[in-house]
Design a protein around this motif. Sequence first.
Motif, PDB file in Angstrom:
ATOM      1  N   LYS A  40      16.746   2.831  18.566  1.00 15.79           N
ATOM      2  CA  LYS A  40      15.326   3.232  18.588  1.00 15.79           C
ATOM      3  C   LYS A  40      14.553   2.307  17.762  1.00 15.79           C
ATOM      4  O   LYS A  40      15.111   1.561  16.647  1.00 15.79           O
ATOM      5  N   GLU A  41      13.323   2.013  18.070  1.00 21.09           N
ATOM      6  CA  GLU A  41      12.347   1.137  17.114  1.00 21.09           C
ATOM      7  C   GLU A  41      12.241   1.881  15.727  1.00 21.09           C
ATOM      8  O   GLU A  41      12.404   3.080  15.595  1.00 21.09           O
ATOM      9  N   ARG A  42      11.703   1.007  14.771  1.00 23.09           N
ATOM     10  CA  ARG A  42      11.562   1.535  13.297  1.00 23.09           C
ATOM     11  C   ARG A  42      10.192   2.265  13.397  1.00 23.09           C
ATOM     12  O   ARG A  42       9.141   1.847  14.129  1.00 23.09           O
ATOM     13  N   GLU A  43      10.136   3.589  12.783  1.00 23.48           N
ATOM     14  CA  GLU A  43       8.947   4.545  13.274  1.00 23.48           C
ATOM     15  C   GLU A  43       8.555   4.940  11.856  1.00 23.48           C
ATOM     16  O   GLU A  43       9.082   5.144  10.974  1.00 23.48           O
ATOM     17  N   TRP A  44       7.077   5.030  11.588  1.00 19.45           N
ATOM     18  CA  TRP A  44       6.517   5.402  10.625  1.00 19.45           C
ATOM     19  C   TRP A  44       6.551   6.985  10.443  1.00 19.45           C
ATOM     20  O   TRP A  44       6.235   7.662  11.426  1.00 19.45           O
ATOM     21  N   VAL A  45       6.774   7.223   9.282  1.00 21.09           N
ATOM     22  CA  VAL A  45       6.856   8.559   8.858  1.00 21.09           C
ATOM     23  C   VAL A  45       5.952   9.113   7.946  1.00 21.09           C
ATOM     24  O   VAL A  45       5.079  10.310   8.366  1.00 21.09           O
ATOM     25  N   TYR A  92      13.753   4.161   5.388  1.00 19.76           N
ATOM     26  CA  TYR A  92      13.314   2.878   4.634  1.00 19.76           C
ATOM     27  C   TYR A  92      12.209   3.310   3.848  1.00 19.76           C
ATOM     28  O   TYR A  92      11.257   4.069   4.442  1.00 19.76           O
ATOM     29  N   CYS A  93      11.951   3.012   2.911  1.00 18.98           N
ATOM     30  CA  CYS A  93      10.636   2.836   2.069  1.00 18.98           C
ATOM     31  C   CYS A  93      10.200   1.436   2.047  1.00 18.98           C
ATOM     32  O   CYS A  93      11.020   0.376   1.975  1.00 18.98           O
ATOM     33  N   ALA A  94       8.869   1.322   2.208  1.00 20.26           N
ATOM     34  CA  ALA A  94       8.303   0.328   2.194  1.00 20.26           C
ATOM     35  C   ALA A  94       6.846   0.297   1.179  1.00 20.26           C
ATOM     36  O   ALA A  94       6.472   1.292   1.152  1.00 20.26           O
ATOM     37  N   ALA A  95       6.444  -0.869   0.935  1.00 18.58           N
ATOM     38  CA  ALA A  95       5.270  -0.823   0.037  1.00 18.58           C
ATOM     39  C   ALA A  95       4.451  -2.209   0.496  1.00 18.58           C
ATOM     40  O   ALA A  95       4.843  -3.282   0.875  1.00 18.58           O
ATOM     41  N   ARG A  96       2.971  -1.853   0.096  1.00 15.38           N
ATOM     42  CA  ARG A  96       2.020  -2.943   0.555  1.00 15.38           C
ATOM     43  C   ARG A  96       0.998  -2.679  -0.456  1.00 15.38           C
ATOM     44  O   ARG A  96       0.520  -1.647  -0.742  1.00 15.38           O
ATOM     45  N   PRO A  97       0.105  -3.792  -0.809  1.00 14.64           N
ATOM     46  CA  PRO A  97      -1.041  -3.941  -1.593  1.00 14.64           C
ATOM     47  C   PRO A  97      -2.057  -3.179  -0.565  1.00 14.64           C
ATOM     48  O   PRO A  97      -1.945  -3.067   0.742  1.00 14.64           O
ATOM     49  N   LYS A  98      -2.974  -2.117  -0.961  1.00 18.43           N
ATOM     50  CA  LYS A  98      -4.066  -1.624  -0.200  1.00 18.43           C
ATOM     51  C   LYS A  98      -4.929  -2.518   0.536  1.00 18.43           C
ATOM     52  O   LYS A  98      -5.692  -3.275  -0.328  1.00 18.43           O
ATOM     53  N   ILE A  99      -4.882  -2.575   1.853  1.00 21.23           N
ATOM     54  CA  ILE A  99      -5.791  -3.488   2.452  1.00 21.23           C
ATOM     55  C   ILE A  99      -6.429  -2.435   3.612  1.00 21.23           C
ATOM     56  O   ILE A  99      -5.786  -2.039   4.521  1.00 21.23           O
ATOM     57  N   GLY A 100      -7.736  -1.975   3.257  1.00 22.49           N
ATOM     58  CA  GLY A 100      -8.395  -1.144   3.935  1.00 22.49           C
ATOM     59  C   GLY A 100      -7.628   0.285   3.607  1.00 22.49           C
ATOM     60  O   GLY A 100      -7.749   0.743   2.440  1.00 22.49           O
TER      61      GLY A 100
END
Length: 123
Positions: A40-45, A92-100
């Motif tokens: 399957k494709e990677r899915e946001w949780v 998987y955990c992922a991180a990003r700066p807040k954009i919007g």
Amino acid sequence: QVQLAESGGGSVQAGGSLRLSCVVSRWINCMTWFRQGAGKEREWVASMNIDNQITYYADSVKGRFTISHDEDKRTSYLQMNGLKPEDAAVYYCAARPKIGSCRAVEASQYIHWGQGTQVAVDS
């Protein structure tokens, strides 16, 4: 560079619970969990805005999963209750700066990723 390291995966019976952990090397605004089942494709949780503690969930996990963060331990968590066979995946955990908004559901929106931890659910 932000480094992420997940742990806590394993095998449980359907209806059981697991808590995943993600240690992050430094503070960053938005923490997110994705999963990828076999074929399957990677899915946001779920995502969390660390500044204001606002959380966001995919409909498939709402009411069963809880994302949280302990900044003293620099660790994000995904508490998973009522696990179903369809929840089996590499998480998987992922991180990003807040954009919007921190509710960023596309994997392409993230550049910082952990190595993943396997969750198996036996029916």
